[in-house]
Design a protein around this motif. Structure first.
Motif, short mmCIF file in Angstrom:
data_model
loop_
_atom_site.label_atom_id
_atom_site.label_comp_id
_atom_site.label_asym_id
_atom_site.label_seq_id
_atom_site.Cartn_x
_atom_site.Cartn_y
_atom_site.Cartn_z
N SER A 189 0.82 -1.21 0.00
CA SER A 189 0.00 0.00 0.00
C SER A 189 0.86 1.26 0.00
N ILE A 190 1.93 1.27 0.80
CA ILE A 190 2.81 2.44 0.87
C ILE A 190 3.49 2.68 -0.47
N ILE A 191 4.00 1.61 -1.08
CA ILE A 191 4.67 1.73 -2.38
C ILE A 191 3.71 2.30 -3.43
N THR A 192 2.49 1.75 -3.46
CA THR A 192 1.49 2.20 -4.44
C THR A 192 1.11 3.64 -4.21
N GLN A 193 0.81 3.99 -2.96
CA GLN A 193 0.36 5.35 -2.66
C GLN A 193 1.44 6.39 -2.95
N GLU A 194 2.69 6.08 -2.60
CA GLU A 194 3.77 7.01 -2.85
C GLU A 194 3.94 7.24 -4.35
N VAL A 247 -19.17 -3.57 -5.68
CA VAL A 247 -17.97 -2.76 -5.51
C VAL A 247 -17.42 -2.98 -4.09
N SER A 248 -16.13 -3.28 -4.01
CA SER A 248 -15.50 -3.56 -2.73
C SER A 248 -14.23 -2.74 -2.58
N HIS A 249 -13.86 -2.42 -1.34
CA HIS A 249 -12.61 -1.68 -1.10
C HIS A 249 -11.39 -2.55 -1.33
N ASN A 283 -19.33 3.05 -4.14
CA ASN A 283 -20.46 2.84 -3.24
C ASN A 283 -20.59 4.08 -2.35
N ILE A 284 -21.67 4.81 -2.53
CA ILE A 284 -21.87 6.06 -1.80
C ILE A 284 -21.78 5.85 -0.29
N MET A 285 -22.28 4.70 0.20
CA MET A 285 -22.31 4.44 1.64
C MET A 285 -20.97 3.94 2.19
N TRP A 286 -20.10 3.42 1.30
CA TRP A 286 -18.84 2.85 1.78
C TRP A 286 -17.61 3.50 1.12
N ALA A 287 -17.81 4.68 0.54
CA ALA A 287 -16.66 5.39 -0.05
C ALA A 287 -15.61 5.68 1.02
N TRP A 288 -16.04 5.91 2.25
CA TRP A 288 -15.12 6.22 3.34
C TRP A 288 -14.15 5.07 3.62
N MET A 289 -14.45 3.88 3.08
CA MET A 289 -13.53 2.75 3.20
C MET A 289 -12.73 2.53 1.92
N GLY A 290 -13.00 3.33 0.90
CA GLY A 290 -12.33 3.15 -0.38
C GLY A 290 -13.03 2.15 -1.28
N SER A 322 -6.12 3.30 -8.37
CA SER A 322 -5.15 3.28 -7.27
C SER A 322 -5.06 4.65 -6.61
N LEU A 323 -5.08 5.71 -7.41
CA LEU A 323 -5.00 7.06 -6.87
C LEU A 323 -6.20 7.36 -5.97
N LEU A 324 -7.39 7.04 -6.47
CA LEU A 324 -8.61 7.37 -5.72
C LEU A 324 -8.83 6.46 -4.52
N LYS A 325 -8.07 5.35 -4.44
CA LYS A 325 -8.14 4.48 -3.27
C LYS A 325 -6.97 4.72 -2.32
N SER A 326 -6.10 5.69 -2.66
CA SER A 326 -4.96 5.97 -1.79
C SER A 326 -5.43 6.65 -0.51
N ARG A 327 -4.57 6.62 0.50
CA ARG A 327 -4.95 7.09 1.83
C ARG A 327 -5.43 8.53 1.85
N ILE A 328 -4.74 9.43 1.13
CA ILE A 328 -5.12 10.84 1.22
C ILE A 328 -6.51 11.09 0.62
N TYR A 329 -6.87 10.32 -0.41
CA TYR A 329 -8.19 10.50 -1.01
C TYR A 329 -9.27 9.87 -0.14
N VAL A 330 -8.98 8.69 0.42
CA VAL A 330 -9.96 8.05 1.32
C VAL A 330 -10.19 8.94 2.55
N ASP A 331 -9.11 9.55 3.04
CA ASP A 331 -9.26 10.48 4.17
C ASP A 331 -10.16 11.65 3.79
N TYR A 332 -10.03 12.10 2.53
CA TYR A 332 -10.88 13.20 2.06
C TYR A 332 -12.34 12.77 2.05
N TYR A 333 -12.63 11.55 1.55
CA TYR A 333 -14.01 11.06 1.55
C TYR A 333 -14.57 11.06 2.97
N ASN A 334 -13.74 10.63 3.92
CA ASN A 334 -14.17 10.61 5.32
C ASN A 334 -14.48 12.00 5.84
#
Length: 416
Positions: A189-194, A247-249, A283-290, A322-334
């Motif tokens: 995950s770190i390699i991908t997100q970076e 759709v799954s995280h 998934n509108i209800m589970w976007a906060w999980m990616g 991968s970009l939209l499932k990265s930590r900074i974007y998931v944090d934004y959804y939250n």
């Protein structure tokens, strides 16, 4: 057979899932070996800081401030997904759910031996004999008539000492391998997100993106609101006969037929949203999980999903997912989703379209994903091999218990 007994000293139980047992062993129905009772509490009675264990219809043991029994007991789920698979052994004060069966006040068998025998064998009749309604459900007569086979008490104690030691060793090995899998997943995950948020060149000139939560990006990258990159699609199925997708995280967009799900199928999927290959779905209800992905399939999804199609920009599908499932974007959804707590958070389409996205040219996206897939492919292979080792250890644990409670292995060295 790893036992001192010869074949002539075994007898056939004529029960396929038990087979041969030592001739000296006895067999009795559960009704003659213990008392059986269900609890009086509901899951809502749990108290996180409670002083006593609270057994519900789950592998997870909750807490509660009351206890209804003090002593040795075995417990199993009376209905739900855990029927035939969830067992607990305890000595001491505890409380338990109204659909959890408690076995106690044992005669002829020790509670620990009873636990191991149930753990190994009861699933064979629990699933086949359960009453099917909306969930699997155990009925008392089925439990009472289940037959336990056992040796004399000293031998039972040797068997349970052997199993306690070996199972503890196996479970410790499993824990270490699960930890390794988690570390490898985190590394991947770190390699991908970076790579997808900063690029591959650590010496690249950087600039402020203009968006606080995105921070710095390579100087030549673009930042645009999603509404200039995607448009929302709301095309509906008239008959609902297209392939059903979910759709799954973890797996992105996949056919429902490829997933093991316990959800009931709807009578009709007419009115479901149509999606095409290349559509971004979340998934509108589970976007906060990616819970999002770029679909490789054509089919239908829930009307409550968000479906978006690219405008003139031609993104690498794996990169943008991968970009939209990265930590900074998931944090934004939250941070931008509406709702009081996680189970009710909603990330609506207008929120997505108003969101900023930072990205490199397509050629660089392709290069990034090529490196990510090569590097993470090696990590994924290690994860796959470690998970296989975990499966083998679990299989060994099952085999050991099965062999021990049917007298097929020698445990004489564990008598002292």
């Amino acid at each position: 057979m790893d036992n001192n007994l010869s074949m002539g000293e075994y007898k056939n139980t004529n029960i396929p899932y038990i087979g041969l047992i030592p001739r000296s062993w006895n067999g009795k129905k559960v009704r003659y070996l213990c008392k059986i009772k269900t609890g009086e509490k509901n899951t809502e009675n749990k108290i996180r800081t409670g002083a006593y264990p609270f057994f519900v219809r789950s592998k997870i043991v909750e807490n509660i401030d009351t206890y209804s029994y003090d002593g040795e007991a075995v417990l199993t789920s009376g209905d739900g997904a855990g029927v035939g698979e969830i067992y607990h052994y305890i000595t001491g004060k505890f409380d338990y759910h109204q659909r959890v069966y408690k076995f106690s006040e044992f005669s002829d068998v020790t509670g620990r031996y009873f636990y191991y025998f149930l753990l190994s064998k009861f699933i064979n009749v629990a699933i086949l004999g359960s009453a099917k309604s909306t969930v699997d459900s155990l009925r008392l007569p089925l439990i009472k008539d289940f037959k336990i086979y056992f040796p004399e008490r000293t031998e039972q104690e040797r068997i349970t000492r052997f199993l306690d030691l070996r199972i503890d060793q196996i479970e410790n090995a499993i824990k270490k391998k699960v930890l390794l899998v988690n570390l490898l997943e985190e590394q991947k995950s770190i390699i991908t997100q970076e790579a997808v948020t900063k690029g591959l060149n650590p010496r690249a000139k950087m600039k402020y993106s203009g968006v606080d939560w995105i921070g710095e990006i390579p100087k030549h990258w673009e930042v645009k609101r999603a509404k200039y990159l995607f448009h929302e699609v709301d095309e509906r199925s008239t008959q609902g006969e297209e392939e059903l997708l979910s759709v799954s995280h973890t797996t992105g967009v996949t056919p429902r037929s490829e997933k093991e799900v316990s959800m009931f199928l709807a009578e009709s999927y007419a009115g479901s949203k149509l999606i095409k290959d290349g559509d971004l779905v979340y998934n509108i209800m589970w976007a906060w999980m990616g819970a999002l992905g770029v679909s490789k399939h054509e089919g239908i999804v829930s009307p409550s999903y968000g479906v978006f199609r690219q405008r003139k920009y031609n993104f690498n599908p794996k990169y943008i997912e991968s970009l939209l499932k990265s930590r900074i974007y998931v944090d934004y959804y939250n941070s931008t989703s509406t709702g009081l707590h996680s189970s009710r958070l909603r990330f609506y389409p207008h929120m997505f379209l108003n969101m900023c996205i930072a990205f490199p040219p397509l050629s660089e996206q392709n290069s990034i994903m090529k490196v990510v897939e090569t590097t993470c492919g090696e990590i994924e292979e290690s994860i796959k091999n470690t998970k296989k080792q975990i499966d083998n250890l679990n299989e060994l644990k099952t085999t050991l218990i099965d062999s021990a409670v049917t007298g097929k292995i020698n445990v004489s060295n564990y008598g002292h």
